[in-house]
Design an enzyme around this catalytic site. Structure first.
Site, short mmCIF file in Angstrom:
data_model
loop_
_atom_site.label_atom_id
_atom_site.label_comp_id
_atom_site.label_asym_id
_atom_site.label_seq_id
_atom_site.Cartn_x
_atom_site.Cartn_y
_atom_site.Cartn_z
N ASP A 273 9.95 -29.42 -1.59
CA ASP A 273 10.50 -30.33 -2.60
C ASP A 273 11.45 -31.34 -1.97
O ASP A 273 12.10 -31.05 -0.96
CB ASP A 273 11.21 -29.50 -3.68
CG ASP A 273 11.41 -30.28 -4.98
OD1 ASP A 273 10.79 -31.35 -5.13
OD2 ASP A 273 12.18 -29.80 -5.83
N ASN B 237 10.65 -34.86 -1.45
CA ASN B 237 10.04 -36.04 -0.80
C ASN B 237 10.46 -37.33 -1.49
O ASN B 237 10.77 -38.33 -0.83
CB ASN B 237 8.51 -35.96 -0.88
CG ASN B 237 7.94 -34.83 -0.07
OD1 ASN B 237 8.65 -34.19 0.70
ND2 ASN B 237 6.66 -34.56 -0.24
N GLY B 238 10.44 -37.30 -2.83
CA GLY B 238 10.77 -38.50 -3.59
C GLY B 238 12.21 -38.93 -3.34
O GLY B 238 12.49 -40.11 -3.08
N ARG C 297 8.32 -43.66 -3.28
CA ARG C 297 8.22 -42.20 -3.19
C ARG C 297 7.10 -41.76 -2.25
O ARG C 297 7.23 -40.74 -1.56
CB ARG C 297 7.97 -41.61 -4.60
CG ARG C 297 9.12 -41.83 -5.57
CD ARG C 297 8.77 -41.30 -6.96
NE ARG C 297 8.42 -39.89 -6.91
CZ ARG C 297 9.31 -38.89 -6.96
NH1 ARG C 297 10.60 -39.16 -7.06
NH2 ARG C 297 8.90 -37.65 -6.91
N SER D 276 1.53 -29.26 -8.25
CA SER D 276 1.52 -28.26 -9.31
C SER D 276 0.67 -28.72 -10.50
O SER D 276 0.34 -29.91 -10.61
CB SER D 276 2.96 -27.99 -9.79
OG SER D 276 3.41 -29.06 -10.59
N ASN E 90 2.38 -31.53 -12.09
CA ASN E 90 2.61 -32.80 -11.37
C ASN E 90 1.71 -33.95 -11.85
O ASN E 90 1.94 -35.11 -11.50
CB ASN E 90 2.47 -32.61 -9.85
CG ASN E 90 3.64 -31.90 -9.21
OD1 ASN E 90 3.50 -31.16 -8.23
ND2 ASN E 90 4.84 -32.10 -9.75
#
Ligand code: IPE
Ligand code: IPE
Ligand code: MG
Length: 249
Positions: free
Chosen positions: A27, A29-30, A40, A72, A75
């Protein structure tokens, strides 16, 4: 060498399980990209590079099974641009890394509901799984369109169908039987689940399998995560006493 070898020599480093299974919620990256004023997707690209480095370091780190949460079932709520960008990144990763994975003995599997993915990506997934099926040095699993609830729901549906078809008796359903209907049927349960980026939640990852996993939450954003970061986490993990509901020896 990228990091110190004491992990292997055993000095200052209690023994890790032989078939160590580490699962990672990659988690941040953005945020990593936004912090730099970048789109992003740049963060996702940098994240994919970090995946390659981590997979390469697995034998040295003592990781036999590595399972990575890449996309996910939730997502899909993101912008079309981000979703399509991620999907093409997954396809590119498979094409670019195929040769290296074959040479380095990496067996690649995908978990999650692949039927919702684009046909070309499904073909690539099938291809790389077959190409690497004979490998046994590192077992890399990528969770794509994966959700723990969705996985358990699909498993339950398949069991119900087998009961109706007379292939399974309702009375025989137990923990071990249900496990065989999950996407992870060929994998051991994770020993350790790591989440980066400072969030302390599970976000629908390996809900069944991680029943007795150890959890590590670290503030590092995924694009900044290196094999050295993982080595530090493994040192912490190795100190923990896992009791599985029993009492200390
Ligand atoms: C994780 O990074 C990658 C995916 C979920 C695909 P994020 O994209 O969630 O990054 P943040 O959490 O917004 O920083
Ligand atoms: C979890 O991260 C999914 C992946 C890392 C692929 P998210 O960024 O989607 O999770 P939430 O929304 O913060 O819970
Ligand atoms: Mg996130």
């Amino acid at each position: 060498m990228m990091f110190d070898k004491s992990a292997q020599s055993g000095r200052d480093f209690p023994a890790l399980p032989n078939d160590l299974h580490v699962a990672v919620i990659m988690d941040g990256n953005g945020r990593w990209a936004s912090n730099r004023g970048w789109p992003r997707l740049v963060g996702h690209r940098k994240g994919a590079e970090q995946v390659r480095k981590l997979v390469e370091a697995c034998p040295e780190l003592g990781i036999r099974y590595l399972t990575l949460y890449a996309f996910s079932t939730e997502n899909w709520k993101r912008s079309t641009e981000e979703v399509l960008g991620l999907m093409s990144l997954f396809a590119r990763y498979i094409r670019r890394e195929a040769g290296r994975m074959k040479r380095e003995g990496v067996r690649l599997r995908f978990i999650g509901d692949r039927t919702r993915l684009d046909d070309n990506l499904q073909v690539l997934i099938q291809w790389i799984e077959t190409e690497t099926a004979g490998n046994d040095r590192v077992h890399l699993s990528v969770a794509l369109n994966y959700g723990g609830r969705d996985e358990i729901t699909r498993a339950t549906r398949a069991m119900a169908q087998d009961v109706v078809a007379g292939k399974l008796s309702g009375d025989d359903i137990c923990d071990a039987v249900l496990s065989r209907y999950l996407d992870t049927r060929d994998l051991p349960d994770p020993d350790l689940v790591v989440r980066t980026s400072g969030e302390t939640r599970v976000s629908n990852f390996l809900l069944w399998q991680a029943a007795y996993a150890e959890y590590v939450f670290i503030p590092t954003l995924w694009p900044d995560f290196t094999p050295v970061t993982m080595q530090g986490i493994l040192k912490d993990f190795a100190q923990r006493e896992r009791r599985f509901g029993g009492v200390s020896a």
